[in-house]
Scaffold this active site. Structure first.
Site, PDB file in Angstrom:
ATOM      1  CE1 TYR A 154      -4.178   1.760   0.467  1.00 44.04           C
ATOM      2  CE2 TYR A 154      -2.958   3.049   2.082  1.00 44.04           C
ATOM      3  CZ  TYR A 154      -4.078   2.868   1.284  1.00 44.04           C
ATOM      4  OH  TYR A 154      -5.090   3.800   1.306  1.00 44.04           O
ATOM      5  CE  LYS A 161      -5.799   8.160   0.376  1.00 47.60           C
ATOM      6  NZ  LYS A 161      -6.908   8.986  -0.141  1.00 47.60           N
TER       7      LYS A 161
HETATM    8  N1  LIG Z   1     -11.992   1.448   0.657  1.00 49.45           N
HETATM    9  C1  LIG Z   1     -11.233   1.582   1.708  1.00 49.45           C
HETATM   10  O1  LIG Z   1     -10.885   0.598   2.399  1.00 49.45           O
HETATM   11  C2  LIG Z   1     -10.783   2.937   2.137  1.00 49.45           C
HETATM   12  C3  LIG Z   1     -10.362   3.097   3.464  1.00 49.45           C
HETATM   13  C4  LIG Z   1      -9.945   4.370   3.887  1.00 49.45           C
HETATM   14  C5  LIG Z   1      -9.923   5.411   3.011  1.00 49.45           C
HETATM   15  N2  LIG Z   1     -10.324   5.222   1.724  1.00 49.45           N
HETATM   16  C6  LIG Z   1     -10.245   6.376   0.832  1.00 49.45           C
HETATM   17  O2  LIG Z   1     -11.558   6.730   0.465  1.00 49.45           O
HETATM   18  C7  LIG Z   1     -11.543   7.319  -0.834  1.00 49.45           C
HETATM   19  C8  LIG Z   1     -12.537   6.617  -1.726  1.00 49.45           C
HETATM   20  O3  LIG Z   1     -12.185   5.250  -1.793  1.00 49.45           O
HETATM   21  P1  LIG Z   1     -13.233   4.144  -2.287  1.00 49.45           P
HETATM   22  O4  LIG Z   1     -12.839   2.884  -1.617  1.00 49.45           O
HETATM   23  O5  LIG Z   1     -14.617   4.654  -2.152  1.00 49.45           O
HETATM   24  O6  LIG Z   1     -12.814   4.048  -3.834  1.00 49.45           O
HETATM   25  P2  LIG Z   1     -13.605   3.420  -5.084  1.00 49.45           P
HETATM   26  O7  LIG Z   1     -14.831   2.687  -4.648  1.00 49.45           O
HETATM   27  O8  LIG Z   1     -12.571   2.707  -5.866  1.00 49.45           O
HETATM   28  O9  LIG Z   1     -14.066   4.725  -5.878  1.00 49.45           O
HETATM   29  C9  LIG Z   1     -13.085   5.578  -6.372  1.00 49.45           C
HETATM   30  C10 LIG Z   1     -13.771   6.811  -6.903  1.00 49.45           C
HETATM   31  O10 LIG Z   1     -12.758   7.737  -7.309  1.00 49.45           O
HETATM   32  C11 LIG Z   1     -12.902   8.031  -8.693  1.00 49.45           C
HETATM   33  N3  LIG Z   1     -11.589   8.289  -9.234  1.00 49.45           N
HETATM   34  C12 LIG Z   1     -10.486   7.505  -9.190  1.00 49.45           C
HETATM   35  N4  LIG Z   1      -9.448   8.120  -9.764  1.00 49.45           N
HETATM   36  C13 LIG Z   1      -9.899   9.339 -10.184  1.00 49.45           C
HETATM   37  C14 LIG Z   1      -9.305  10.411 -10.859  1.00 49.45           C
HETATM   38  N5  LIG Z   1      -8.029  10.374 -11.239  1.00 49.45           N
HETATM   39  N6  LIG Z   1     -10.059  11.506 -11.135  1.00 49.45           N
HETATM   40  C15 LIG Z   1     -11.370  11.552 -10.767  1.00 49.45           C
HETATM   41  N7  LIG Z   1     -11.993  10.547 -10.119  1.00 49.45           N
HETATM   42  C16 LIG Z   1     -11.255   9.444  -9.836  1.00 49.45           C
HETATM   43  C17 LIG Z   1     -13.629   6.834  -9.283  1.00 49.45           C
HETATM   44  O11 LIG Z   1     -14.272   7.196 -10.502  1.00 49.45           O
HETATM   45  P3  LIG Z   1     -14.770   6.066 -11.592  1.00 49.45           P
HETATM   46  O12 LIG Z   1     -16.022   5.459 -11.018  1.00 49.45           O
HETATM   47  O13 LIG Z   1     -15.007   6.848 -12.822  1.00 49.45           O
HETATM   48  O14 LIG Z   1     -13.651   5.079 -11.699  1.00 49.45           O
HETATM   49  C18 LIG Z   1     -14.607   6.527  -8.146  1.00 49.45           C
HETATM   50  O15 LIG Z   1     -15.676   7.436  -8.157  1.00 49.45           O
HETATM   51  C19 LIG Z   1     -10.094   7.237  -1.302  1.00 49.45           C
HETATM   52  O16 LIG Z   1      -9.443   8.447  -1.015  1.00 49.45           O
HETATM   53  C20 LIG Z   1      -9.527   6.135  -0.462  1.00 49.45           C
HETATM   54  O17 LIG Z   1      -8.117   6.224  -0.306  1.00 49.45           O
HETATM   55  C21 LIG Z   1     -10.757   4.021   1.276  1.00 49.45           C
END
Ligand SMILES: NC(=O)c1ccc[n+]([C@@H]2O[C@H](COP(=O)([O-])OP(=O)(O)OC[C@H]3O[C@@H](n4cnc5c(N)ncnc54)[C@H](OP(=O)(O)O)[C@@H]3O)[C@@H](O)[C@H]2O)c1
Length: 252
Positions: A154, A161
């Site tokens: 990661y 981050k």
């Molecule tokens: N999942 C976890 O375990 C977790 C834990 C802690 C924090 N987070 C953080 O929470 C946030 C969201 O994560 P998630 O798990 O919800 O991710 P996700 O389900 O993979 O969704 C990612 C989102 O970001 C968009 N995206 C990705 N790259 C982009 C770019 N270059 N420009 C514009 N949009 C972009 C995607 O658009 P498309 O649909 O068009 O691909 C989608 O809407 C992130 O910052 C992540 O690091 C996640």
């Protein structure tokens, strides 16, 4: 700081799916109009917009790769043309290669730094002219425990981050006197599409579950509620902080 959420306008990066979408839906319940940014998944973005409109708020899609900093002016101009202003910026979009840091290619470093950290700085700088005259605004970024803990494979995202969380502290101090409140929300493992990218995910999830006092992994709504709290005046004394919502995982 935003005084009441009703009829405010939020730009949420990466709001087509996952935590960004859950945040959009939760803020819509408070009457916030939502600019839904996404990268490539147009169908998901349009579905999110339809769900938001069904809650009675205005919503529209804005396709932009936020890692392309040159595209930010056009993104913000398009949002302002549609909604008139931006009161709340939520930088949620993130991407990155999953591999050991010692094998990371420099372009993979750049990719996650640009999308996850540098885009936050650029977008925050560019919303300032909209927020400063009102002496009111809220800026939030979504982080993860990998910013300060080792998570296998990661590193690319975790290091970006760490930069993001440092930006939250610096911008938090610099912008609060202008009436603009900056904070972050960090989470443990949250059940979204992003988890499919983790190598050996099943083993990893079992390990995380064993160490999580709350006995489950997170749901997008767990983080969305914290973001909404940080957008509301209820949290007005919280400045430049990263609130962790992880079921207690980071304590073990
Ligand atoms: N999942 C976890 O375990 C977790 C834990 C802690 C924090 N987070 C953080 O929470 C946030 C969201 O994560 P998630 O798990 O919800 O991710 P996700 O389900 O993979 O969704 C990612 C989102 O970001 C968009 N995206 C990705 N790259 C982009 C770019 N270059 N420009 C514009 N949009 C972009 C995607 O658009 P498309 O649909 O068009 O691909 C989608 O809407 C992130 O910052 C992540 O690091 C996640």
């Amino acid at each position: 700081m935003v005084n009441s959420l009703k009829d405010k306008v939020a730009l949420i990066t990466g709001a087509s799916r996952g935590i960004g979408k859950a945040t959009a839906l939760r803020l819509a319940e408070e009457g916030v109009h939502i600019a839904v940014n996404y990268l490539q998944n147009e169908d998901a973005a349009k579905k999110t917009v339809a769900e938001l409109q069904a809650k009675g708020v205005k919503a529209a899609v804005f396709q932009t790769n936020v890692g392309d900093l040159d595209a930010h002016d056009a993104l913000l101009a398009a949002v302002v043309k549609t909604f008139g202003t931006i009161d709340i910026l939520i930088h949620n979009a993130a991407l990155g290669a999953f591999k050991p840091v010692h094998r990371l290619k420099m372009n993979q470093w750049d990719l996650s730094m640009n999308i996850n950290a540098k885009a936050f700085l650029s977008l925050a700088q560019k919303v300032l002219p909209l927020m400063e005259p009102k002496k009111e605004g809220t800026i939030i970024a979504i982080s993860s425990l990998g910013s300060h803990r080792f998570i296998p494979n990661y590193g690319a995202i975790g290091i970006s981050k760490a930069a993001l969380e440092s930006l939250i502290r610096y911008l938090g101090v610099e912008l609060m006197p202008k009436g603009i409140r900056v904070n972050g929300v960090s989470g443990g493992l949250v059940d979204t599409d992003a988890l499919k990218a983790f190598p050996f995910f099943d083993t990893f999830k079992t390990e995380v579950l064993k160490r999580t006092p709350a006995g489950r992994i997170g749901k997008p709504e767990d983080l969305a509620r914290v973001v909404t709290f940080l957008c509301s005046p209820e949290s007005s004394w919280i400045v430049g902080q990263v609130l962790i919502a992880d079921g207690g995982l980071s304590l073990i």
